[in-house]
Design a protein around this motif. Structure first.
Motif, PDB file in Angstrom:
ATOM      1  N   ASP A  16      -4.211  -5.225 -15.535  1.00 28.76           N
ATOM      2  CA  ASP A  16      -3.231  -5.918 -16.365  1.00 28.76           C
ATOM      3  C   ASP A  16      -2.642  -7.084 -15.555  1.00 28.76           C
ATOM      4  OD1 ASP A  16      -1.019  -6.789 -17.776  1.00 28.76           O
ATOM      5  OD2 ASP A  16      -0.122  -4.804 -17.999  1.00 28.76           O
ATOM      6  N   HIS A  17      -2.976  -8.326 -15.938  1.00 36.40           N
ATOM      7  CA  HIS A  17      -2.578  -9.489 -15.146  1.00 36.40           C
ATOM      8  C   HIS A  17      -1.067  -9.725 -15.132  1.00 36.40           C
ATOM      9  CE1 HIS A  17      -6.551 -10.574 -13.941  1.00 36.40           C
ATOM     10  NE2 HIS A  17      -6.968 -10.461 -15.201  1.00 36.40           N
ATOM     11  N   GLU A  18      -0.387  -9.393 -16.219  1.00 32.76           N
ATOM     12  CA  GLU A  18       1.076  -9.529 -16.229  1.00 32.76           C
ATOM     13  C   GLU A  18       1.687  -8.547 -15.222  1.00 32.76           C
ATOM     14  OE1 GLU A  18       4.785  -8.781 -19.258  1.00 32.76           O
ATOM     15  OE2 GLU A  18       2.932  -9.614 -20.087  1.00 32.76           O
ATOM     16  N   HIS A  19       1.172  -7.338 -15.242  1.00 28.55           N
ATOM     17  CA  HIS A  19       1.623  -6.324 -14.285  1.00 28.55           C
ATOM     18  C   HIS A  19       1.273  -6.758 -12.860  1.00 28.55           C
ATOM     19  CE1 HIS A  19       2.837  -2.396 -12.886  1.00 28.55           C
ATOM     20  NE2 HIS A  19       1.663  -2.230 -12.291  1.00 28.55           N
ATOM     21  N   ALA A  20       0.081  -7.345 -12.678  1.00 28.62           N
ATOM     22  CA  ALA A  20      -0.340  -7.832 -11.357  1.00 28.62           C
ATOM     23  C   ALA A  20       0.609  -8.918 -10.864  1.00 28.62           C
ATOM     24  CB  ALA A  20      -1.775  -8.347 -11.409  1.00 28.62           C
ATOM     25  N   ASN A  21       1.069  -9.792 -11.767  1.00 33.45           N
ATOM     26  CA  ASN A  21       2.011 -10.843 -11.363  1.00 33.45           C
ATOM     27  C   ASN A  21       3.331 -10.248 -10.889  1.00 33.45           C
ATOM     28  OD1 ASN A  21       0.327 -13.027 -11.830  1.00 33.45           O
ATOM     29  ND2 ASN A  21       0.971 -13.231 -13.969  1.00 33.45           N
ATOM     30  N   CYS A  22       3.821  -9.234 -11.600  1.00 40.24           N
ATOM     31  CA  CYS A  22       5.065  -8.572 -11.189  1.00 40.24           C
ATOM     32  C   CYS A  22       4.875  -7.892  -9.839  1.00 40.24           C
ATOM     33  CB  CYS A  22       5.499  -7.538 -12.227  1.00 40.24           C
ATOM     34  SG  CYS A  22       6.055  -8.264 -13.774  1.00 40.24           S
ATOM     35  N   LEU A  23       3.730  -7.217  -9.681  1.00 40.19           N
ATOM     36  CA  LEU A  23       3.448  -6.568  -8.399  1.00 40.19           C
ATOM     37  C   LEU A  23       3.377  -7.591  -7.278  1.00 40.19           C
ATOM     38  CD1 LEU A  23       0.726  -3.892  -9.236  1.00 40.19           C
ATOM     39  CD2 LEU A  23       3.081  -3.501  -8.529  1.00 40.19           C
ATOM     40  N   ARG A  24       2.742  -8.703  -7.543  1.00 40.59           N
ATOM     41  CA  ARG A  24       2.620  -9.754  -6.537  1.00 40.59           C
ATOM     42  C   ARG A  24       3.999 -10.242  -6.095  1.00 40.59           C
ATOM     43  NH1 ARG A  24      -0.551 -13.530  -9.354  1.00 40.59           N
ATOM     44  NH2 ARG A  24      -2.221 -12.036  -9.418  1.00 40.59           N
ATOM     45  N   GLU A  25       4.868 -10.488  -7.057  1.00 46.12           N
ATOM     46  CA  GLU A  25       6.230 -10.923  -6.731  1.00 46.12           C
ATOM     47  C   GLU A  25       6.961  -9.857  -5.915  1.00 46.12           C
ATOM     48  OE1 GLU A  25       8.470 -12.348 -10.129  1.00 46.12           O
ATOM     49  OE2 GLU A  25       6.661 -13.247 -10.962  1.00 46.12           O
ATOM     50  N   MET A  26       6.820  -8.611  -6.336  1.00 46.77           N
ATOM     51  CA  MET A  26       7.473  -7.526  -5.618  1.00 46.77           C
ATOM     52  C   MET A  26       6.920  -7.427  -4.194  1.00 46.77           C
ATOM     53  SD  MET A  26       7.625  -3.478  -6.535  1.00 46.77           S
ATOM     54  CE  MET A  26       5.882  -3.232  -6.201  1.00 46.77           C
ATOM     55  N   TYR A  27       5.592  -7.512  -4.054  1.00 48.64           N
ATOM     56  CA  TYR A  27       4.994  -7.426  -2.724  1.00 48.64           C
ATOM     57  C   TYR A  27       5.416  -8.589  -1.840  1.00 48.64           C
ATOM     58  CZ  TYR A  27       1.939  -3.562  -4.115  1.00 48.64           C
ATOM     59  OH  TYR A  27       1.458  -2.350  -4.516  1.00 48.64           O
ATOM     60  N   ASN A  28       5.553  -9.771  -2.419  1.00 48.03           N
ATOM     61  CA  ASN A  28       6.031 -10.915  -1.634  1.00 48.03           C
ATOM     62  C   ASN A  28       7.421 -10.641  -1.069  1.00 48.03           C
ATOM     63  OD1 ASN A  28       3.853 -12.738  -1.628  1.00 48.03           O
ATOM     64  ND2 ASN A  28       4.337 -13.387  -3.709  1.00 48.03           N
ATOM     65  N   LEU A  29       8.275 -10.030  -1.874  1.00 48.55           N
ATOM     66  CA  LEU A  29       9.609  -9.683  -1.384  1.00 48.55           C
ATOM     67  C   LEU A  29       9.534  -8.588  -0.327  1.00 48.55           C
ATOM     68  CD1 LEU A  29      11.652  -9.667  -4.713  1.00 48.55           C
ATOM     69  CD2 LEU A  29      11.690 -11.421  -2.925  1.00 48.55           C
ATOM     70  N   ILE A  30       8.759  -7.569  -0.596  1.00 45.96           N
ATOM     71  CA  ILE A  30       8.629  -6.460   0.357  1.00 45.96           C
ATOM     72  C   ILE A  30       8.062  -6.956   1.676  1.00 45.96           C
ATOM     73  CG2 ILE A  30       7.411  -4.287   0.831  1.00 45.96           C
ATOM     74  CD1 ILE A  30       7.669  -3.671  -2.199  1.00 45.96           C
ATOM     75  N   ASN A  31       7.162  -7.927   1.623  1.00 48.76           N
ATOM     76  CA  ASN A  31       6.560  -8.471   2.842  1.00 48.76           C
ATOM     77  C   ASN A  31       7.575  -9.111   3.766  1.00 48.76           C
ATOM     78  OD1 ASN A  31       3.872  -7.866   3.059  1.00 48.76           O
ATOM     79  ND2 ASN A  31       3.301  -9.384   1.538  1.00 48.76           N
ATOM     80  N   ARG A  32       8.712  -9.472   3.244  1.00 51.46           N
ATOM     81  CA  ARG A  32       9.748 -10.095   4.072  1.00 51.46           C
ATOM     82  C   ARG A  32      10.580  -9.065   4.821  1.00 51.46           C
ATOM     83  NH1 ARG A  32      12.182 -13.987  -0.406  1.00 51.46           N
ATOM     84  NH2 ARG A  32      13.842 -14.212   1.122  1.00 51.46           N
ATOM     85  N   LEU A  33      10.363  -7.791   4.532  1.00 46.78           N
ATOM     86  CA  LEU A  33      11.086  -6.718   5.221  1.00 46.78           C
ATOM     87  C   LEU A  33      10.424  -6.416   6.563  1.00 46.78           C
ATOM     88  CD1 LEU A  33      11.538  -4.198   2.248  1.00 46.78           C
ATOM     89  CD2 LEU A  33      13.295  -5.685   3.234  1.00 46.78           C
ATOM     90  N   PRO A  34      11.190  -5.843   7.503  1.00 45.43           N
ATOM     91  CA  PRO A  34      10.585  -5.388   8.763  1.00 45.43           C
ATOM     92  C   PRO A  34       9.527  -4.312   8.496  1.00 45.43           C
ATOM     93  CG  PRO A  34      12.990  -5.393   8.917  1.00 45.43           C
ATOM     94  CD  PRO A  34      12.634  -5.657   7.480  1.00 45.43           C
ATOM     95  N   ALA A  35       8.613  -4.124   9.445  1.00 48.62           N
ATOM     96  CA  ALA A  35       7.446  -3.250   9.269  1.00 48.62           C
ATOM     97  C   ALA A  35       7.821  -1.834   8.823  1.00 48.62           C
ATOM     98  CB  ALA A  35       6.639  -3.204  10.560  1.00 48.62           C
ATOM     99  N   LEU A  36       8.780  -1.197   9.459  1.00 49.96           N
ATOM    100  CA  LEU A  36       9.137   0.171   9.106  1.00 49.96           C
ATOM    101  C   LEU A  36       9.769   0.235   7.715  1.00 49.96           C
ATOM    102  CD1 LEU A  36       9.186   3.133   9.898  1.00 49.96           C
ATOM    103  CD2 LEU A  36      11.380   2.715  11.043  1.00 49.96           C
TER     104      LEU A  36
END
Length: 170
Positions: free
Chosen positions: A105-125
């Protein structure tokens, strides 16, 4: 020629990888800088899983054990790399294609992508904690993987959620 024990170990390994492919893919994806790095992390994780398979005693679930190996592998590689960028590059077209393939689901993939971009800014742990929470792991399971006390997991998760909310508002 393989004996029965070797073949049993191979079958067990293949089943574990197949049953937990989504976990392995997601964790490696979250720590990867680019598609080649993703492949390296995935391969390194598989090697570590294979080497540790005989040590798995079943004291935790197989998925919890796999999370532990995968996250520890990714964090170790992340720390070893002196050339890494603090903000991982998930915006590359190849990484976006990985996300799209993981979700039909590409709409769901876009939301996941945005969420992952935010999560990627967190420290590793913190990334590891939030990923497991998103997979509906209990505080106890998260503490088993991270080595943090259960109360520390709860507090850290709360802070992660607050950070993510603030980042999403900017």
């Amino acid at each position: 020629m393989h004996n029965n024990t070797d073949r049993q170990k191979e079958n067990e390994f293949e089943n574990l990888v197949r049953d937990n492919k989504a976990v392995l893919t997601k964790v490696c994806y979250m720590y990867a800088r680019n598609p080649d790095h993703f492949k390296d992390l995935y391969q390194e994780t598989l090697i570590n899983l294979w080497q540790s398979l005989d040590k798995f005693r079943g004291e935790s679930s197989a998925t919890t054990w796999i999370y532990r190996i995968c996250i520890n592998t990714c964090i170790s590689c992340f720390r070893r790399s002196r050339k890494h960028d603090q903000n991982l590059s998930i915006s590359s077209p190849e990484m976006m294609e990985l996300a799209d393939r993981a979700c039909e689901d590409h709409e769901h993939a876009n939301c996941l992508r945005e969420m992952y971009n935010l999560i990627n800014r967190l420290p590793a742990l913190d990334k590891a904690i939030i990923l497991m929470w998103l997979d509906e792991k209990s505080y106890h399971e998260i503490s088993e993987v991270t080595g943090l006390q259960r109360n520390n997991v709860a507090a850290r998760l709360h802070r992660c959620k607050q950070k993510l909310l603030k980042m999403s508002e900017t």
